[in-house]
Motif scaffolding. Structure first.
Motif, PDB file in Angstrom:
ATOM      1  N   LYS A  53      37.457  55.673  40.331  1.00 33.06           N
ATOM      2  CA  LYS A  53      37.240  54.405  41.015  1.00 33.06           C
ATOM      3  C   LYS A  53      37.846  53.264  40.212  1.00 33.06           C
ATOM      4  O   LYS A  53      37.938  53.313  38.990  1.00 33.06           O
ATOM      5  N   THR A  54      38.231  52.219  40.919  1.00 34.37           N
ATOM      6  CA  THR A  54      38.847  51.033  40.312  1.00 34.37           C
ATOM      7  C   THR A  54      37.859  49.880  40.328  1.00 34.37           C
ATOM      8  O   THR A  54      37.187  49.647  41.329  1.00 34.37           O
ATOM      9  N   ASP A  55      37.787  49.190  39.207  1.00 34.78           N
ATOM     10  CA  ASP A  55      36.943  47.998  39.122  1.00 34.78           C
ATOM     11  C   ASP A  55      37.717  46.809  39.691  1.00 34.78           C
ATOM     12  O   ASP A  55      38.661  46.309  39.085  1.00 34.78           O
ATOM     13  N   TRP A  56      37.323  46.350  40.861  1.00 36.53           N
ATOM     14  CA  TRP A  56      38.051  45.293  41.548  1.00 36.53           C
ATOM     15  C   TRP A  56      37.872  43.935  40.884  1.00 36.53           C
ATOM     16  O   TRP A  56      38.626  43.003  41.173  1.00 36.53           O
ATOM     17  N   SER A  57      36.886  43.790  40.026  1.00 37.31           N
ATOM     18  CA  SER A  57      36.655  42.489  39.395  1.00 37.31           C
ATOM     19  C   SER A  57      37.628  42.212  38.253  1.00 37.31           C
ATOM     20  O   SER A  57      37.689  41.083  37.765  1.00 37.31           O
ATOM     21  N   ILE A  58      38.394  43.231  37.813  1.00 41.68           N
ATOM     22  CA  ILE A  58      39.340  43.068  36.704  1.00 41.68           C
ATOM     23  C   ILE A  58      40.742  42.908  37.275  1.00 41.68           C
ATOM     24  O   ILE A  58      41.181  43.704  38.104  1.00 41.68           O
ATOM     25  N   CYS A  59      41.430  41.887  36.822  1.00 38.62           N
ATOM     26  CA  CYS A  59      42.785  41.615  37.298  1.00 38.62           C
ATOM     27  C   CYS A  59      43.752  42.675  36.774  1.00 38.62           C
ATOM     28  O   CYS A  59      43.697  43.058  35.597  1.00 38.62           O
ATOM     29  N   ASP A  60      44.649  43.153  37.657  1.00 40.61           N
ATOM     30  CA  ASP A  60      45.672  44.119  37.271  1.00 40.61           C
ATOM     31  C   ASP A  60      46.859  43.345  36.697  1.00 40.61           C
ATOM     32  O   ASP A  60      47.585  42.659  37.420  1.00 40.61           O
ATOM     33  N   THR A  61      47.065  43.453  35.392  1.00 44.45           N
ATOM     34  CA  THR A  61      48.112  42.670  34.735  1.00 44.45           C
ATOM     35  C   THR A  61      49.504  43.063  35.223  1.00 44.45           C
ATOM     36  O   THR A  61      50.374  42.201  35.404  1.00 44.45           O
ATOM     37  N   GLU A  62      49.725  44.337  35.454  1.00 49.96           N
ATOM     38  CA  GLU A  62      51.043  44.796  35.904  1.00 49.96           C
ATOM     39  C   GLU A  62      51.385  44.202  37.268  1.00 49.96           C
ATOM     40  O   GLU A  62      52.488  43.672  37.475  1.00 49.96           O
ATOM     41  N   LEU A  63      50.445  44.269  38.197  1.00 50.70           N
ATOM     42  CA  LEU A  63      50.706  43.720  39.528  1.00 50.70           C
ATOM     43  C   LEU A  63      50.800  42.199  39.496  1.00 50.70           C
ATOM     44  O   LEU A  63      51.567  41.599  40.251  1.00 50.70           O
ATOM     45  N   PHE A  64      50.030  41.568  38.624  1.00 49.42           N
ATOM     46  CA  PHE A  64      50.101  40.109  38.521  1.00 49.42           C
ATOM     47  C   PHE A  64      51.489  39.664  38.057  1.00 49.42           C
ATOM     48  O   PHE A  64      52.068  38.717  38.600  1.00 49.42           O
TER      49      PHE A  64
END
Length: 383
Positions: free
Chosen positions: A263-274
């Motif tokens: 599962k992915t924690d949606w509250s943490i920003c994905d640095t790569e996608l950002f």
């Protein structure tokens, strides 16, 4: 004369007799000095050579403080009084506990709703005169189709635009039959391919969050933080880059769950996608005071002279308005604006070589992170 002949009649304190000697203290007083000295030497007690008989006797029998003998009758009476007081305290405590239990039972048997609250609740709950009784409120998430709800709960990648399209407003599928062979062609709704604005995203993701929280209530805070972060990106950067980030993040989370059961924690920003979606955009600083805590529309420093172009209230502005058509750079090229900030013309033509350029490095046609010379929208319009 010898010391035995001199007798000291100085009274000495009474002391108990030792176990090795017998007789009373009066008998010990008749002892001679040599006998007392012999007893002191036998017990190893040091004594001065010039000491008199009274001093030697005190060394042999040291005085003890006079303690009054304890009276057993008095001790028994004091213990009996303490026990009586303890019994009275226990009886008082038992009576108090019984009184508290009686009061609690009385309060539990009595209705707890105040009179005023009852009147207000009954007034709000009662239907209007002449109207049928109101039914329960249906939240928007219950209007989603069962198949779409199942996909959301299973963690699949879902297009949020489908949540805004009503089930009864979907185009019908077409069926073609050639003899025994029949083919059903699903109609493609063009609304599903459009990019959502910030307002539409908040509305659609709110329904998405409610469906997930109906099965996992503990994820509400996680999804609320994700909604806030993505909405903040849309407010600061403008355009549709925030929605592209969401589509990439949702697809990545679904693939991670399907491939690795993680599962992915949606509250943490994905640095790569950002970095992929926002690297070519200008940092969302205030154009007046260069602060990162607010935009130019919310700048409170009145001492700074505002630019000649008016700040735009919309998230994007492709062409300058009538009051901005006179704005040109030093080469005579028109200046385009995005969110009230000017776009770099050098970046869109030959390329910008300024390491600290404060203009937006986005396309003037589609507002994406590429120059206008390589814009696909421009090529399609020429074709």
């Amino acid at each position: 004369m010898s010391q035995a002949g001199s007798i000291d009649l100085t009274p000495a304190p009474l002391s108990p007799s030792t176990g090795s000697e017998s007789g009373s203290l009066q008998t010990f007083r008749t002892w001679t000095i040599p006998r007392i000295i012999a007893q002191l030497r036998r017990k190893g007690i040091p004594y001065p050579a010039t000491a008199r008989k009274a001093e030697l006797f005190r060394l042999l029998f040291p005085p003890t403080p006079n303690t009054a003998p304890s009276n057993p009758q008095t001790s028994l009476q004091s213990i009996s009084g303490a026990i009586s007081q303890l019994h009275s305290m226990v009886a008082t405590l038992s009576a108090t506990v019984s009184d508290v239990q009686t009061r609690v039972a009385t309060l539990e048997a009595r209705p707890l709703t105040p009179v005023h609250d009852t009147v207000v609740v009954s007034a709000l709950a009662s239907p209007l005169t002449g109207t049928p009784e109101s039914s329960s409120t249906v939240i928007p998430a219950h209007l989603v189709s069962a198949s779409l709800r199942k996909d959301i709960l299973e963690g699949k990648d879902v297009n949020l635009a489908s949540l805004l399209v009503s089930v009864h407003d979907v185009a019908d599928n077409r069926a073609y039959a050639w003899g025994d062979v029949s083919v059903v062609v699903k109609s493609k709704d063009p609304r599903l391919s459009r990019k959502l604005t910030v307002t539409e995203f908040v509305l659609a993701f709110g329904m998405f969050r409610d469906i997930i929280c109906s099965a996992a209530p503990n994820r509400r805070e996680e999804l609320d933080l994700y909604l806030h972060s993505v909405t903040d990106l849309g407010y600061k950067y403008g355009g549709h880059a925030f929605y592209d980030y969401h589509r990439s993040f949702s697809a990545k989370a679904a693939a991670k769950l399907s491939q690795f059961q993680a599962k992915t924690d949606w509250s943490i920003c994905d640095t790569e996608l950002f970095c992929r979606h926002f690297a070519g955009l200008r940092s969302p600083l205030c154009t007046l005071c260069q602060s990162s805590t607010h935009t130019a529309n919310w700048c409170s420093d009145n001492s700074i002279k505002r630019p000649a172009y008016p700040p735009s209230s919309s998230t994007s502005q492709s062409l300058p308005g009538p009051s901005q058509q006179r704005q040109v750079d030093r080469l005579g090229r028109p200046i385009f604006f995005l969110g009230g900030a000017p776009i770099c013309n050098n970046f869109n033509n030959a390329g910008c070589f300024h390491s600290q350029c404060r203009l937006l490095h986005v396309c003037t046609a589609c507002h994406k992170a590429h120059p206008k010379t390589t814009c696909q929208l421009k090529q399609d319009s020429k074709a």
